[in-house]
Design a protein around this motif. Structure first.
Motif, PDB file in Angstrom:
ATOM      1  N   LYS A   1      12.381  -6.323  18.156  1.00 33.86           N
ATOM      2  CA  LYS A   1      13.473  -5.622  17.457  1.00 33.86           C
ATOM      3  C   LYS A   1      14.766  -6.415  17.576  1.00 33.86           C
ATOM      4  CE  LYS A   1      11.853  -3.404  15.400  1.00 33.86           C
ATOM      5  NZ  LYS A   1      10.540  -2.816  15.256  1.00 33.86           N
TER       6      LYS A   1
ATOM      7  N   THR B   1       0.120  -5.402   4.009  1.00 32.54           N
ATOM      8  CA  THR B   1       0.216  -6.689   4.717  1.00 32.54           C
ATOM      9  C   THR B   1      -1.031  -7.535   4.428  1.00 32.54           C
ATOM     10  OG1 THR B   1       1.608  -5.729   6.410  1.00 32.54           O
ATOM     11  CG2 THR B   1       0.437  -7.747   7.003  1.00 32.54           C
TER      12      THR B   1
ATOM     13  N   THR C   1      -1.318  -0.709   9.618  1.00 32.88           N
ATOM     14  CA  THR C   1      -0.253  -1.304   8.810  1.00 32.88           C
ATOM     15  C   THR C   1       0.603  -0.213   8.183  1.00 32.88           C
ATOM     16  OG1 THR C   1       0.202  -2.532   6.769  1.00 32.88           O
ATOM     17  CG2 THR C   1      -2.034  -1.715   7.010  1.00 32.88           C
ATOM     18  N   GLN C   2       1.861  -0.228   8.548  1.00 33.81           N
ATOM     19  CA  GLN C   2       2.809   0.746   8.031  1.00 33.81           C
ATOM     20  C   GLN C   2       2.824   0.732   6.502  1.00 33.81           C
ATOM     21  OE1 GLN C   2       6.087   1.017   5.799  1.00 33.81           O
ATOM     22  NE2 GLN C   2       6.060  -0.957   6.847  1.00 33.81           N
ATOM     23  N   SER C   3       2.956  -0.475   5.940  1.00 37.63           N
ATOM     24  CA  SER C   3       3.090  -0.597   4.477  1.00 37.63           C
ATOM     25  C   SER C   3       1.755  -0.449   3.756  1.00 37.63           C
ATOM     26  CB  SER C   3       3.675  -1.967   4.137  1.00 37.63           C
ATOM     27  OG  SER C   3       2.777  -2.987   4.565  1.00 37.63           O
TER      28      SER C   3
ATOM     29  N   ALA D   1      10.863  -1.840  11.837  1.00 39.14           N
ATOM     30  CA  ALA D   1      10.069  -0.612  11.955  1.00 39.14           C
ATOM     31  C   ALA D   1      10.480   0.180  13.191  1.00 39.14           C
ATOM     32  CB  ALA D   1       8.592  -0.963  12.020  1.00 39.14           C
TER      33      ALA D   1
ATOM     34  N   VAL E   1      14.213  -2.545   7.412  1.00 43.49           N
ATOM     35  CA  VAL E   1      13.107  -3.501   7.544  1.00 43.49           C
ATOM     36  C   VAL E   1      12.499  -3.443   8.946  1.00 43.49           C
ATOM     37  CG1 VAL E   1      12.605  -5.974   7.673  1.00 43.49           C
ATOM     38  CG2 VAL E   1      13.721  -5.037   5.649  1.00 43.49           C
TER      39      VAL E   1
ATOM     40  N   THR F   1       5.122  -5.227  14.611  1.00 38.14           N
ATOM     41  CA  THR F   1       5.299  -3.976  15.345  1.00 38.14           C
ATOM     42  C   THR F   1       4.019  -3.142  15.359  1.00 38.14           C
ATOM     43  OG1 THR F   1       7.679  -3.885  15.077  1.00 38.14           O
ATOM     44  CG2 THR F   1       6.561  -1.770  15.247  1.00 38.14           C
ATOM     45  N   SER F   2       3.257  -3.188  14.275  1.00 35.41           N
ATOM     46  CA  SER F   2       1.981  -2.455  14.244  1.00 35.41           C
ATOM     47  C   SER F   2       1.023  -3.013  15.294  1.00 35.41           C
ATOM     48  CB  SER F   2       1.349  -2.539  12.854  1.00 35.41           C
ATOM     49  OG  SER F   2       2.170  -1.887  11.906  1.00 35.41           O
TER      50      SER F   2
ATOM     51  N   GLU G   1      14.685  -9.680  15.508  1.00 37.98           N
ATOM     52  CA  GLU G   1      14.660  -9.439  14.062  1.00 37.98           C
ATOM     53  C   GLU G   1      16.035  -9.139  13.487  1.00 37.98           C
ATOM     54  OE1 GLU G   1      11.692  -6.193  13.998  1.00 37.98           O
ATOM     55  OE2 GLU G   1      10.829  -7.285  12.324  1.00 37.98           O
TER      56      GLU G   1
HETATM   57  C1  F6R Z   1       8.823  -5.152  12.712  1.00 33.46           C
HETATM   58  C2  F6R Z   1       8.420  -5.499  11.368  1.00 33.46           C
HETATM   59  C3  F6R Z   1       7.227  -6.392  11.172  1.00 33.46           C
HETATM   60  C4  F6R Z   1       6.068  -5.543  10.694  1.00 33.46           C
HETATM   61  C5  F6R Z   1       4.867  -6.400  10.299  1.00 33.46           C
HETATM   62  C6  F6R Z   1       3.659  -5.543   9.938  1.00 33.46           C
HETATM   63  O1  F6R Z   1       9.994  -4.429  12.759  1.00 33.46           O
HETATM   64  O2  F6R Z   1       8.994  -5.022  10.431  1.00 33.46           O
HETATM   65  O3  F6R Z   1       6.889  -7.079  12.347  1.00 33.46           O
HETATM   66  O4  F6R Z   1       5.731  -4.651  11.728  1.00 33.46           O
HETATM   67  O5  F6R Z   1       5.228  -7.212   9.224  1.00 33.46           O
HETATM   68  O6  F6R Z   1       3.942  -4.702   8.874  1.00 33.46           O
HETATM   69  P1  F6R Z   1       2.957  -3.570   8.441  1.00 33.46           P
HETATM   70  O7  F6R Z   1       2.927  -2.541   9.530  1.00 33.46           O
HETATM   71  O8  F6R Z   1       3.493  -3.031   7.149  1.00 33.46           O
HETATM   72  O9  F6R Z   1       1.593  -4.177   8.269  1.00 33.46           O
END
Ligand code: F6R
Length: 362
Positions: free
Chosen positions: A239, A106, A101-103, A154, A152, A56-57, A242
Motif C-alpha cells: 500500500k 487480471t 481477483t477483485q476485478s 485495494a 486503485v 493485494t489479492s 503504491e
Molecule cells: C493493490 C492493487 C494490485 C491488485 C492486483 C490484483 O492495491 O491494486 O496489487 O491487487 O493488480 O488485482 P485483482 O484483484 O483485480 O486481480
C-alpha cells in the motif's frame, strides 16, 4: 460521490466495517450456518487447495492459506498467477484451485485458472465483479460484494476477500475438524469485528494523520509481521509503495536477522505488527533488535501493553482479539498510514502513477 471524503481511498477504508457486516449477513444463515452458495458437494472430495492471485489479492490468499491450514487442516499453496501459468506444479487429484481477483479481469489470474481448468482441477473464483471474465472460467464464483472500488489501491475488497476465506475455512472445518460449538464460537468472533474496526477508524485517524507527517521525506520503510500477520506486513508495504512511492519492504519478522537488518539505521522506520498470540513475544524481541540499530519503531499493538510501550516509539493501537481474527484489524492502521503519508506528499492517491485498476495485459 466521495461523501465528504477527500479521496475515494479514504471513503473505501471507512466502508470496511459495513462491507464486513454485509458479507456476514449474506453468507451466514439465520440458523448460523455458513452458506457460500457453492454447488452441492462442491468441496466434498477436496483434499488440498491451490490459490492463484496477484498483488493485494495474493496477500489475502496468504491469509487464506493460513486459515485453511490452521483452522480446517487443508494443505494449501498460494502461487503468483504470473508464475503458476508458466510453471504449474504437478497435478494432484482432488485439488480445488481458487482464483482470487477483485476485478475478475487480471490477465495472469485468468490464464492461470484456465490452465488449472484444462488440467481437470475444480475451479473456484473469488471476485468483486461477478459479471467479469473469471465467471466464464471458474466452475463456481463467490461474490465478495464490497461494492465498486474506485481507488486503485485495494482496501475494502481486501477485507471482503478475507471474510470469504474465514467462511470458506469454516466450510471445510465443518467436515469434521471443528465441532458445531467451535464453529458457532468462530462465527461469534467474526461478528464482533466490525465494531472493533469502527473503533480503530474513529479513534486513530487523527493520530495517524499527525504521525504520518514525520515520514513525508522518508525514503525507505520496513514492515514486519509473523504468522497470520506476515501477509499484513506485505500488504502494508505494498500500500505504502503504491500510493506514496516510498520504497517499502515487508518481511517475516524472524527473517530480519538473515539480511534486511543490514538496511536499518535512524532513517529507516520499522512498522511491526505485534498482536497477542503465539508469536507476540517473538515479534517484540525482533523489534527490539531493530531498535538497537536506531530504527524508529512503530507498533501495531495493544495500547495498554507495557512491553509494547517499552519497545515502540509510536503505537497504533488495536483491540485485543483472538489472533486468528487480528489481520482484519491490523491492516486498517496500515491503510490509514499509507493514505496519510501519500496525502501529505500531495500525491494523487486514487490514481497512482503507472498503475491501473484492472491489469488486463500480461
Ligand atoms: C493493490 C492493487 C494490485 C491488485 C492486483 C490484483 O492495491 O491494486 O496489487 O491487487 O493488480 O488485482 P485483482 O484483484 O483485480 O486481480
Amino acid at each position: 460521490e466521495k461523501q465528504g471524503f477527500k479521496h475515494y481511498m479514504l471513503k473505501e477504508i471507512y466502508e470496511q466495517p459495513g462491507v464486513f457486516r454485509a458479507g456476514l449477513a449474506r453468507y451466514i444463515s439465520e440458523a448460523n450456518h455458513v452458506q457460500l452458495g457453492l454447488p452441492a458437494g462442491f468441496i466434498d472430495s477436496i483434499e488440498r487447495v491451490e490459490i492463484l492471485a496477484c498483488g493485494t489479492s495474493w496477500h489475502a490468499s496468504l491469509i487464506g492459506k493460513y486459515l485453511l491450514e490452521q483452522v480446517a487442516g487443508i494443505p494449501t499453496t498460494v502461487q503468483y498467477a504470473s508464475e503458476y501459468r508458466y510453471s504449474p506444479p504437478p497435478s494432484l487429484n482432488n485439488t480445488l484451485v481458487i482464483g482470487v481477483t477483485q476485478s475478475g479481469e487480471t490477465a495472469d489470474t485468468l490464464a492461470a485458472l484456465e490452465l488449472a481448468k484444462s488440467r481437470g482441477d475444480r475451479c473456484l473464483g473469488i471476485t468483486n465483479r461477478t459479471e467479469s471474465s473469471i465467471a466464464r472460467v471458474a466452475d463456481a464464483i463467490i461474490d465478495t460484494q464490497a461494492g465498486i472500488e474506485i481507488g486503485v489501491a485495494a482496501t475494502k475488497t481486501f477485507i471482503a476477500q478475507l471474510l470469504i476465506f474465514y467462511l470458506l475455512a469454516l466450510d471445510f472445518a465443518a467436515r469434521g475438524k471443528l465441532t458445531e460449538v467451535q464453529i458457532q464460537e468462530f462465527i461469534e468472533g467474526l461478528r464482533q469485528l466490525p465494531a472493533y474496526m469502527e473503533r480503530i477508524l474513529e479513534g486513530q485517524e487523527r493520530y495517524i494523520e499527525d504521525l504520518s507527517r514525520l515520514f513525508t521525506h522518508t525514503k525507505d520503510f520496513i514492515f514486519l509481521g509473523r504468522g497470520i500477520n506476515f501477509p499484513i506486513a506485505l500488504e502494508g508495504a505494498l500500500k505504502l509503495k503504491e500510493i506514496s512511492y516510498i520504497h517499502a519492504e515487508g518481511y517475516p519478522a524472524g527473517e530480519m536477522k538473515h539480511g534486511p537488518i543490514a538496511l536499518l539505521d535512524e532513517d529507516v522506520p520499522v512498522v511491526a505488527i505485534a498482536t497477542p498470540g503465539a508469536v507476540y513475544e517473538k515479534v517484540l524481541s525482533n523489534s527490539q533488535e531493530a531498535k538497537a540499530r536506531d530504527a524508529k519503531l512503530i507498533g501495531v499493538a495493544p495500547i495498554d501493553d507495557l512491553a509494547a510501550h517499552e519497545v515502540f516509539d509510536h503505537i497504533l493501537p488495536i483491540p485485543i482479539v483472538d489472533e486468528i481474527f487480528s489481520p482484519v484489524l491490523t491492516v486498517i492502521p496500515l491503510q490509514l498510514l499509507s493514505y496519510h503519508v501519500a496525502a501529505h506528499r500531495g500525491l494523487d492517491v486514487d490514481q497512482p502513477r503507472n498503475l491501473a485498476k484492472s491489469v488486463t495485459v500480461e
